[in-house]
Design a protein around this motif. Structure first.
Motif, mmCIF file in Angstrom:
data_model
loop_
_atom_site.group_PDB
_atom_site.id
_atom_site.type_symbol
_atom_site.label_atom_id
_atom_site.label_comp_id
_atom_site.label_asym_id
_atom_site.label_seq_id
_atom_site.Cartn_x
_atom_site.Cartn_y
_atom_site.Cartn_z
ATOM 1 N N SER A 91 0.819 -1.208 0.000
ATOM 2 C CA SER A 91 0.000 0.000 0.000
ATOM 3 C C SER A 91 0.855 1.260 0.000
ATOM 4 O O SER A 91 0.561 2.221 -0.725
ATOM 5 C CB SER A 91 -0.932 0.001 1.213
ATOM 6 O OG SER A 91 -1.772 -1.138 1.206
ATOM 7 N N LYS A 92 1.906 1.278 0.805
ATOM 8 C CA LYS A 92 2.786 2.447 0.879
ATOM 9 C C LYS A 92 3.460 2.710 -0.467
ATOM 10 O O LYS A 92 3.532 3.857 -0.930
ATOM 11 C CB LYS A 92 3.838 2.254 1.970
ATOM 12 C CG LYS A 92 4.788 3.442 2.150
ATOM 13 C CD LYS A 92 5.735 3.211 3.305
ATOM 14 C CE LYS A 92 6.755 4.340 3.426
ATOM 15 N NZ LYS A 92 6.118 5.645 3.708
ATOM 16 N N ALA A 94 -7.018 9.247 3.046
ATOM 17 C CA ALA A 94 -6.806 8.953 1.626
ATOM 18 C C ALA A 94 -7.898 9.581 0.769
ATOM 19 O O ALA A 94 -7.626 10.077 -0.340
ATOM 20 C CB ALA A 94 -6.768 7.443 1.413
ATOM 21 N N ARG A 135 -2.700 8.159 -5.813
ATOM 22 C CA ARG A 135 -3.059 9.570 -5.697
ATOM 23 C C ARG A 135 -3.066 10.227 -7.074
ATOM 24 O O ARG A 135 -3.954 11.017 -7.408
ATOM 25 C CB ARG A 135 -2.078 10.306 -4.783
ATOM 26 C CG ARG A 135 -2.301 10.053 -3.318
ATOM 27 C CD ARG A 135 -1.538 11.052 -2.447
ATOM 28 N NE ARG A 135 -0.100 10.887 -2.511
ATOM 29 C CZ ARG A 135 0.738 11.682 -3.176
ATOM 30 N NH1 ARG A 135 0.273 12.705 -3.858
ATOM 31 N NH2 ARG A 135 2.048 11.455 -3.149
ATOM 32 N N LEU A 163 0.658 4.049 -3.028
ATOM 33 C CA LEU A 163 -0.151 5.241 -2.770
ATOM 34 C C LEU A 163 0.209 6.462 -3.617
ATOM 35 O O LEU A 163 -0.701 7.164 -4.089
ATOM 36 C CB LEU A 163 -0.124 5.588 -1.287
ATOM 37 C CG LEU A 163 -1.248 4.942 -0.470
ATOM 38 C CD1 LEU A 163 -1.024 5.127 1.026
ATOM 39 C CD2 LEU A 163 -2.619 5.487 -0.873
ATOM 40 N N LEU A 176 -7.658 1.574 -3.266
ATOM 41 C CA LEU A 176 -6.852 0.661 -2.464
ATOM 42 C C LEU A 176 -7.818 -0.290 -1.776
ATOM 43 O O LEU A 176 -8.596 0.105 -0.915
ATOM 44 C CB LEU A 176 -6.040 1.448 -1.427
ATOM 45 C CG LEU A 176 -5.156 0.621 -0.492
ATOM 46 C CD1 LEU A 176 -4.089 -0.140 -1.265
ATOM 47 C CD2 LEU A 176 -4.517 1.526 0.562
#
Length: 279
Positions: A119-120, A169, A127, A123, A133
């Motif tokens: 996920s990191k 998010a 974006r 992201l 996600l």
């Protein structure tokens, strides 16, 4: 470059495999990843039978370098990333007195920190695309289940993390959802790699409740489990719906089960239910 791109982890079998095929059928350019690409035969066969193409790549969620290489490779080759489906995970059976803390850490590494690694890395690209996600958790991420302490702890952690991340998010244009299956007829149980008879024999004072739990769980998986394709329909909904919910269950049974917890302010309903699972 015109197709939306989704990356899915843990696609060698089960929900991940079914979700990869379903996403490709829905028109997504699907990057199907797995820790060992030598285990991709079933994935390739399913894609061929469905008449779709998949971009199959190696990704080990516990290895940050592997994660970074996979994400960077997708951007280099496809120019964008519109969605990530965190599906990779590993089951675990055990109870605190009979297992080491190191074993619990290993369960957390795969099921929780693996989700964070992917996920990191994804992201910034989500974006940029206003993407999604999505994380496949479990009803075990809402209700703690006997002899699944470590597994449920990891899934609880994922749910808490994503529920906390979701409003942040969303402010930056990224939709966050969790998908909660109940029992699914997959290789998940087989992949525990356990000799259940030996596990019960070695359980000491926990042998009797463990045997009751094992018998109940096997019966549930044999008689009431969803198919992976059925569970993957909910994953596809999270991927394609105009405004997907944060929390999505994959069956009416899962909705009823999770609903027990969400309406149970003092915990008595949950413990009254799960207590029957161990005799």
């Amino acid at each position: 470059m015109s197709s939306k791109v989704v990356l899915i982890t843990g696609t060698s079998s089960g929900i991940g495999l079914a979700a990869a095929v379903a996403a490709a059928q829905a028109g997504w350019l699907t990057v199907a990843t797995l820790r060992d690409t030598g285990r991709a035969d079933a994935l390739r066969k399913a894609a061929a039978e469905a008449g779709v193409e998949l971009d199959i790549r190696q990704l080990d969620v516990t290895d940050e370098a592997s994660v970074a290489a996979a994400i960077d490779g997708v951007i280099a080759d496809h120019g964008r990333l519109d969605a990530v489906i965190n599906n990779a995970g590993a089951g675990h059976l055990g109870t605190l007195e009979n297992e080491s803390v190191a074993e619990v850490r290993k369960v957390m590494e795969v099921n929780f920190f693996g989700v964070l690694h992917v996920s990191k890395a994804a992201l910034p690209h989500l974006r940029a695309s206003g993407g999604r996600l999505i994380t496949v958790t479990s009803v075990g991420g809402v209700i703690g289940q006997p002899f699944n302490e470590a597994y449920c702890a990891a899934k609880f952690a994922v749910e808490g993390y994503m529920e906390s991340l979701a409003p942040v998010a969303a402010k930056l244009g990224v939709s966050v959802s969790v998908v909660e299956p109940g029992a699914v007829a997959t290789e998940f149980v087989n992949n525990l790699g356990l000799d259940l008879e030996s596990e019960v024999a070695a359980a000491g004072p926990y042998a009797e409740p463990l045997q009751v739990y094992v018998d109940r769980t096997i019966s549930q998986f044999l008689n009431g489990a969803q198919t992976p394709d059925e569970a993957a329909e909910s994953v596809l909904h999270a991927l394609t719906a105009a405004r997907p919910a944060f929390r999505i269950q994959t069956s009416q049974w899962a909705r009823d089960f999770v609903g027990t917890k969400l309406a149970d302010l003092d915990g008595s309903a949950v413990l009254g239910l799960t207590g029957t699972w161990v005799g």
